[in-house]
Design an enzyme around this catalytic site. Structure first.
Site, short mmCIF file in Angstrom:
data_model
loop_
_atom_site.label_atom_id
_atom_site.label_comp_id
_atom_site.label_asym_id
_atom_site.label_seq_id
_atom_site.Cartn_x
_atom_site.Cartn_y
_atom_site.Cartn_z
N ASP A 193 98.35 11.15 23.93
CA ASP A 193 99.69 11.03 24.51
C ASP A 193 100.44 12.36 24.35
O ASP A 193 100.46 12.94 23.26
CB ASP A 193 100.46 9.90 23.81
CG ASP A 193 101.80 9.62 24.47
OD1 ASP A 193 101.93 8.57 25.13
OD2 ASP A 193 102.72 10.47 24.33
N ASN A 201 110.23 16.99 31.59
CA ASN A 201 110.85 16.55 32.85
C ASN A 201 112.35 16.86 32.85
O ASN A 201 112.87 17.39 33.84
CB ASN A 201 110.67 15.04 33.03
CG ASN A 201 109.29 14.68 33.56
OD1 ASN A 201 108.64 15.48 34.22
ND2 ASN A 201 108.86 13.47 33.25
N HIS A 206 110.73 17.15 37.42
CA HIS A 206 109.59 16.25 37.52
C HIS A 206 108.34 16.96 38.05
O HIS A 206 107.21 16.68 37.63
CB HIS A 206 109.97 15.08 38.44
CG HIS A 206 109.16 13.86 38.21
ND1 HIS A 206 108.06 13.57 38.97
CD2 HIS A 206 109.29 12.85 37.30
CE1 HIS A 206 107.54 12.42 38.54
NE2 HIS A 206 108.26 11.97 37.54
N ASP A 210 104.67 17.10 36.51
CA ASP A 210 103.41 16.76 37.22
C ASP A 210 102.36 17.85 37.02
O ASP A 210 101.19 17.56 36.78
CB ASP A 210 103.66 16.59 38.72
CG ASP A 210 104.29 15.24 39.05
OD1 ASP A 210 104.46 14.43 38.12
OD2 ASP A 210 104.62 15.02 40.23
N GLU A 236 102.00 9.61 30.82
CA GLU A 236 101.47 10.84 30.21
C GLU A 236 100.47 10.50 29.12
O GLU A 236 100.36 11.19 28.12
CB GLU A 236 102.62 11.72 29.67
CG GLU A 236 103.88 11.00 29.30
CD GLU A 236 103.77 10.18 28.03
OE1 GLU A 236 103.40 9.00 28.15
OE2 GLU A 236 104.06 10.71 26.93
P1 GH3 Z 1 106.58 10.97 22.56
O1 GH3 Z 1 106.28 12.27 21.91
O2 GH3 Z 1 107.10 9.97 21.61
O3 GH3 Z 1 105.38 10.46 23.31
O4 GH3 Z 1 107.73 11.24 23.60
P2 GH3 Z 1 107.65 11.28 25.18
O5 GH3 Z 1 108.90 11.90 25.68
O6 GH3 Z 1 106.39 11.92 25.60
O7 GH3 Z 1 107.53 9.74 25.54
P3 GH3 Z 1 108.36 8.81 26.47
O8 GH3 Z 1 107.52 7.57 26.59
O9 GH3 Z 1 109.76 8.66 26.00
O10 GH3 Z 1 108.40 9.53 27.88
C1 GH3 Z 1 107.33 9.63 28.72
C2 GH3 Z 1 107.81 10.27 30.00
O11 GH3 Z 1 106.73 10.51 30.88
C3 GH3 Z 1 108.77 9.38 30.74
C4 GH3 Z 1 108.30 9.43 32.17
O12 GH3 Z 1 109.33 9.73 33.06
C5 GH3 Z 1 107.30 10.54 32.18
N1 GH3 Z 1 106.25 10.34 33.14
C6 GH3 Z 1 105.40 9.28 33.28
N2 GH3 Z 1 104.58 9.47 34.31
C7 GH3 Z 1 104.90 10.66 34.86
C8 GH3 Z 1 104.39 11.41 35.98
O13 GH3 Z 1 103.45 11.01 36.67
N3 GH3 Z 1 104.96 12.61 36.24
C9 GH3 Z 1 105.99 13.09 35.50
N4 GH3 Z 1 106.48 14.29 35.82
N5 GH3 Z 1 106.48 12.40 34.47
C10 GH3 Z 1 105.95 11.21 34.15
MG MG Z 2 104.55 10.97 25.10
MG MG Z 3 103.60 7.62 26.31
#
Ligand code: GH3
Ligand code: MG
Ligand code: MG
Length: 317
Positions: A193, A201, A206, A210, A236
């Site tokens: 992760d 982001n 965004h 990506d 992610e």
């Molecule tokens: P942690 O270290 O605890 O994992 O923190 P984090 O910020 O990585 O975790 P969190 O679950 O809060 O956020 C994950 C983010 O990933 C939120 C979401 O908008 C973003 N995300 C998910 N899928 C995609 C994608 O396909 N593209 C982009 N750019 N962002 C994405």
């Molecule tokens: Mg994360």
């Molecule tokens: Mg996550």
């Protein structure tokens, strides 16, 4: 991709004019007459005198079409057709019966066996070449549809953003492992992760987020051995499905995956390089306790997060 596909179709359509046709008939005289008609039509001809010879000829050189007599010694036409259809490599070759058995019931029985067409002896050369041409054109269409089906099936198992397997691809792989190794198959599940990805982001937008995911997928894919499966689990998060790996191997691979991400900053734009890290959790279990293995690897991943991120953790089931 679409361009490539249609180019290939065009090439095989061109080949319709010059197909390789296998004539199967126990009469040498009939083979000679048919050969002349087909060669006049621009085709290349091979010959076999019975069903068994026909199968051997098909295996030696896959023909574009088989013209098959019914009554022959050693192996007759219907038996040869059944054998062709039962062989994966030969099943799609079009077969035209050409026979003196001409009652309606016999014609129907021949078509029911899976022949593309049924010609009555004696057959005029013009009708023969026309029917052969029609069967070859249908084959080109069918081959093209089959290729499209294979391609769309492949695409539906792949994540569009990163090009690695998606959840469906993962399920397919899991079922393959179940079929080949059985429920006792040992597997290691590694969950990865991205750390603080939300802030990537929030800070850079965004589309940069990506791009980070795409670069990460490239780095992870390079590190994962070919016999394992890298999956975009969602958002992610990535997962590696590693069958038959012992604990030392799992710990080593998990650390290699963590290290390849933070080894150098990710170049995501002109002058923009980001330091990205991932946390990794892994667990080992049997294929039939798969849900538990996933939950355990997930718990280990959160141990790694709480311990400060950019690290590997594991838990026993
Ligand atoms: P942690 O270290 O605890 O994992 O923190 P984090 O910020 O990585 O975790 P969190 O679950 O809060 O956020 C994950 C983010 O990933 C939120 C979401 O908008 C973003 N995300 C998910 N899928 C995609 C994608 O396909 N593209 C982009 N750019 N962002 C994405
Ligand atoms: Mg994360
Ligand atoms: Mg996550």
């Amino acid at each position: 991709m679409v361009e490539l596909e249609s180019e290939r179709d065009r090439r095989s359509r061109d080949r319709v004019g010059a197909a390789t046709i296998l004539i199967v008939d126990d009469s040498k005289a009939i083979r000679r007459i048919l050969r002349r008609a087909l060669e006049d039509g621009g085709h290349t001809v091979r010959e076999a005198a019975d069903g068994l010879e026909a199968l051997a000829a098909c295996r030696a050189e896959l023909p574009d079409l088989v013209l098959l007599d019914m009554d022959m010694p050693v192996m007759d036409g219907p038996a040869a057709l059944k054998a062709l259809r039962a062989d994966d490599a030969l099943a799609h070759v079009p077969v035209l019966f050409l026979t003196a058995r001409t009652t309606a019931a016999e014609v129907a029985a021949g078509l029911e066996l899976g022949a593309e067409d049924y010609l009555r002896k004696p057959c005029q050369p013009a009708e023969l070449t026309a029917r052969v041409g029609a069967a070859l054109r249908q084959k080109v269409e069918r081959d093209s549809l089959r290729r499209q089906a294979v391609e769309s099936d492949r695409l539906s198992s792949v994540d569009v953003l990163t090009g690695v397997a998606n959840r469906r691809g993962f399920e397919l792989r899991r079922h393959e492992l179940l079929a080949s190794g059985g429920p006792d198959t040992r597997l290691c599940l590694i969950m990865i992760d991205v750390d603080h990805f939300k802030s990537v982001n929030d800070t850079h937008g965004h589309s940069v987020g990506d791009l980070v995911l795409r670069i990460l997928a490239v780095r992870l894919r390079r590190t994962v051995p070919a016999e394992h499966t890298l999956v975009r689990w969602g958002g992610e998060e990535f997962v590696v499905l590693a069958p038959g790996v012992d604990d030392a191997g799992a710990a080593h691979l998990s650390n290699a995956l963590r290290a390849v991400v933070c080894a150098t900053p990710l170049a995501v734009g002109p002058g923009l390089r980001l330091d990205i890290t991932v946390s990794v959790g892994w667990a080992s279990g049997r294929l039939d306790e798969f849900e538990l293995t996933v939950a355990t690897a997930d718990a280990a991943l959160y141990d790694a997060k709480h311990a400060g991120r950019n690290r590997v953790a594991t838990r026993a089931i």
